[in-house]
Design an enzyme around this catalytic site. Sequence first.
Site, PDB file in Angstrom:
ATOM      1  N   CYS A  71      29.698  23.263  -6.821  1.00 26.00           N
ATOM      2  CA  CYS A  71      29.700  22.078  -7.667  1.00 26.00           C
ATOM      3  C   CYS A  71      29.824  22.501  -9.128  1.00 26.00           C
ATOM      4  CB  CYS A  71      28.393  21.322  -7.423  1.00 26.00           C
ATOM      5  SG  CYS A  71      27.908  20.187  -8.709  1.00 26.00           S
ATOM      6  N   GLU A  72      30.771  21.909  -9.822  1.00 25.25           N
ATOM      7  CA  GLU A  72      30.973  22.297 -11.224  1.00 25.25           C
ATOM      8  C   GLU A  72      29.871  21.794 -12.144  1.00 25.25           C
ATOM      9  OE1 GLU A  72      34.022  18.881 -12.890  1.00 25.25           O
ATOM     10  OE2 GLU A  72      34.877  20.603 -11.859  1.00 25.25           O
ATOM     11  N   HIS A  73      29.052  20.867 -11.668  1.00 21.33           N
ATOM     12  CA  HIS A  73      27.982  20.328 -12.507  1.00 21.33           C
ATOM     13  C   HIS A  73      26.721  21.191 -12.484  1.00 21.33           C
ATOM     14  CE1 HIS A  73      30.137  16.326 -11.663  1.00 21.33           C
ATOM     15  NE2 HIS A  73      30.567  16.825 -12.800  1.00 21.33           N
ATOM     16  N   HIS A  74      26.396  21.779 -11.310  1.00 24.00           N
ATOM     17  CA  HIS A  74      25.164  22.558 -11.182  1.00 24.00           C
ATOM     18  C   HIS A  74      25.411  23.973 -10.676  1.00 24.00           C
ATOM     19  CE1 HIS A  74      24.023  18.255 -10.653  1.00 24.00           C
ATOM     20  NE2 HIS A  74      23.170  18.605 -11.592  1.00 24.00           N
ATOM     21  N   GLN A 112      33.987  17.285  -5.269  1.00 18.56           N
ATOM     22  CA  GLN A 112      34.625  16.989  -3.993  1.00 18.56           C
ATOM     23  C   GLN A 112      35.800  16.030  -4.145  1.00 18.56           C
ATOM     24  OE1 GLN A 112      31.959  16.191  -0.712  1.00 18.56           O
ATOM     25  NE2 GLN A 112      33.476  14.918   0.308  1.00 18.56           N
ATOM     26  N   HIS A 140      25.912  18.523  -0.101  1.00 18.09           N
ATOM     27  CA  HIS A 140      25.836  19.080  -1.449  1.00 18.09           C
ATOM     28  C   HIS A 140      24.420  19.577  -1.745  1.00 18.09           C
ATOM     29  CE1 HIS A 140      29.775  17.605  -3.074  1.00 18.09           C
ATOM     30  NE2 HIS A 140      29.720  17.003  -1.902  1.00 18.09           N
ATOM     31  N   CYS A 142      23.246  20.422  -4.510  1.00 18.50           N
ATOM     32  CA  CYS A 142      22.715  19.835  -5.746  1.00 18.50           C
ATOM     33  C   CYS A 142      21.973  18.535  -5.456  1.00 18.50           C
ATOM     34  CB  CYS A 142      23.818  19.616  -6.781  1.00 18.50           C
ATOM     35  SG  CYS A 142      25.164  18.559  -6.240  1.00 18.50           S
TER      36      CYS A 142
END
Length: 182
Positions: A71-74, A112, A140, A142
């Site tokens: 995940c690019e956020h976490h 995703q 996920h 995250c």
Amino acid sequence: MEQHWAAIIEAIGEDLQRPGLVDTPKRAAKAFEFLTRGYEQSVEEVVNNALFPSDSSEMVIVQDVELYSLCEHHMLPFIGKCHVAYIPTGYVLGLSKVARIVDIFARRLQIQESLTTQIASTIMDVTGAEGVGVIIEAKHMCMMMRGVEKQNSVMKSSAMLGSFRDSQKTRDEFLQILQLRR
């Protein structure tokens, strides 16, 4: 990258001289390079001219291609499976190449929704298909390990291009074969 992992490990309060951590920055850097190897690959390199003439104009489906992404956020993993379908127009793609295309994009920092679209667009571009459908189902970390901590949630995303978008009958056939329709 190894130095950055060392700094992160020290920043959380760990001792890099502890026997279990002595080589961890090196191992973590090597693992992270592997997990993000999609940046080092190109579609052309992976497909490697594996398009074969075919008279088939019926739906081709590759189901349950496992995928692992971050995940690019976490920067936490999401893990799932990808279903890819296309309707050929004179050429079919080598079977393993579908899975390799999934991996190219999954092995990058990602969300995703974008991953689903990237796979569909690439299959469409490479094959010149009449239509492409891609569905991804993933869990996920995250959402499971932090935040709301929901262990049983599954995210499903789809991208439908060409006849998969324009024809309800084509879309329904794909979904029925996957047994995702309720």
